[in-house]
Design a protein around this motif. Structure first.
Motif, PDB file in Angstrom:
ATOM      1  N   SER A   1      -1.163   1.704  -0.606  1.00  0.00           N
ATOM      2  CA  SER A   1      -0.078   2.501  -0.029  1.00  0.00           C
ATOM      3  C   SER A   1       0.579   1.693   1.087  1.00  0.00           C
ATOM      4  O   SER A   1      -0.106   1.204   1.988  1.00  0.00           O
TER       5      SER A   1
ATOM      6  N   GLU B   1       5.464   4.712   0.997  1.00  0.00           N
ATOM      7  CA  GLU B   1       5.601   5.919   1.813  1.00  0.00           C
ATOM      8  C   GLU B   1       6.714   5.685   2.830  1.00  0.00           C
ATOM      9  O   GLU B   1       6.577   4.876   3.747  1.00  0.00           O
TER      10      GLU B   1
ATOM     11  N   MET C   1       2.208   2.291  -3.940  1.00  0.00           N
ATOM     12  CA  MET C   1       2.842   3.540  -3.522  1.00  0.00           C
ATOM     13  C   MET C   1       3.583   3.269  -2.216  1.00  0.00           C
ATOM     14  O   MET C   1       2.976   2.803  -1.242  1.00  0.00           O
TER      15      MET C   1
ATOM     16  N   LYS D   1      -5.071   0.681  -6.132  1.00  0.00           N
ATOM     17  CA  LYS D   1      -3.830   1.238  -5.614  1.00  0.00           C
ATOM     18  C   LYS D   1      -3.724   0.912  -4.127  1.00  0.00           C
ATOM     19  O   LYS D   1      -4.718   0.947  -3.405  1.00  0.00           O
TER      20      LYS D   1
ATOM     21  N   ILE E   1      -2.798   3.240   6.758  1.00  0.00           N
ATOM     22  CA  ILE E   1      -2.181   2.880   5.485  1.00  0.00           C
ATOM     23  C   ILE E   1      -2.546   1.423   5.203  1.00  0.00           C
ATOM     24  O   ILE E   1      -2.960   0.703   6.124  1.00  0.00           O
TER      25      ILE E   1
END
Length: 254
Positions: free
Chosen positions: A24, A62, A60, A22, A78
């Motif tokens: 971000s 943000e 993901m 994953k 990040i």
């Protein structure tokens, strides 16, 4: 014992290499490329999501201000941030991915206004330009504003700039062709929107935007992220999926 210790290090390294499941990404609003509303997610969100997915990685997003997105990415809070043009200063702080989008940057103007013709930027000195604070329009034309070859009035947002043109307080604004028409359609009434056109000659049709990964990250992590996005982009381009997403997502011209 030494052999066992070395084997453990190797196994740990292999495990870490497979741990990237994953990522971000810090982003701001820049429709139709990036938007927090699911119905407006657009070109970049779709491309990045599918590119990383080919590598078994979930993305993901943000959402925050672009300034904060840049700072969070720079300070390795990040995994990375799209979409950014290349500058030498940024390259000191970030690793750049392969290009995600190739942009066509044009002048927007009223249809009944003469279309700008130029060989050098000095040929445009008689015109009044308007643009939003903080925008880097294109590496090609931005120096002409910085050295005052061209006059630029900065506004707080895109809508103010477009309305200045409608009121004939400015002649041209500058933007990516997809972004420009998206803003015109969404910020203005249909009658006002239909009054706009763009120059046939682009300011720049080679400027590219990229995914940035901070140099402050552990080197192995930075390289895993970069390798994943570059491999993913290559994969969706080879299958034709990249072109399909572009065609589906891009703004219709007026």
């Amino acid at each position: 014992m030494r052999l066992i210790f070395c084997s453990l290090i190797l196994m740990t390294s292999l495990l870490q290499a497979s741990e990237l499941k994953k990522v971000s990404l810090a982003v701001g609003e820049w429709p139709p490329f990036i938007a927090s509303k699911p119905s407006l997610q657009g070109i970049c969100v779709n491309i990045l999501s599918e590119a990383f997915k080919t590598q078994g990685i979930e993305v993901m997003f943000e959402f925050t201000s672009w300034k904060e997105a840049f700072e969070n990415a720079k300070n390795a809070k990040i995994d990375g941030t799209p979409l950014w043009f290349y500058t030498k200063e940024r390259a000191k702080q970030f690793y750049y991915s392969e290009p995600i989008i190739t942009h066509k940057i044009v002048f927007f103007h009223l249809k009944d206004h003469e279309e700008a013709q130029w060989t050098t930027w000095k040929d445009l000195a008689k015109y009044r330009f308007v643009g939003t604070v903080g925008y880097l329009f294109s590496p090609k034309i931005s120096p002409a504003f910085e050295d005052k070859t061209l006059t630029l009035h900065r506004t707080v947002n895109d809508e103010v700039g477009l309305r200045m043109i409608l009121k004939r307080k400015a002649d041209y604004t500058i933007n990516d062709i997809d972004v420009g028409y998206y803003l015109i359609r969404t910020l203005l009434k249909e009658k006002d929107a239909s009054a706009f056109s763009h120059t046939k000659k682009p300011i720049d049709d080679e400027v590219t935007s990229h995914f940035l990964v901070s140099r402050k990250h552990v080197e192995s992590h930075s390289q895993r992220v970069l390798k994943a996005i570059n491999a993913g982009l290559k994969e969706i381009k080879s299958t034709g999926r990249y072109d399909e997403l572009l065609k589906k997502s891009r703004s219709p011209k007026m």
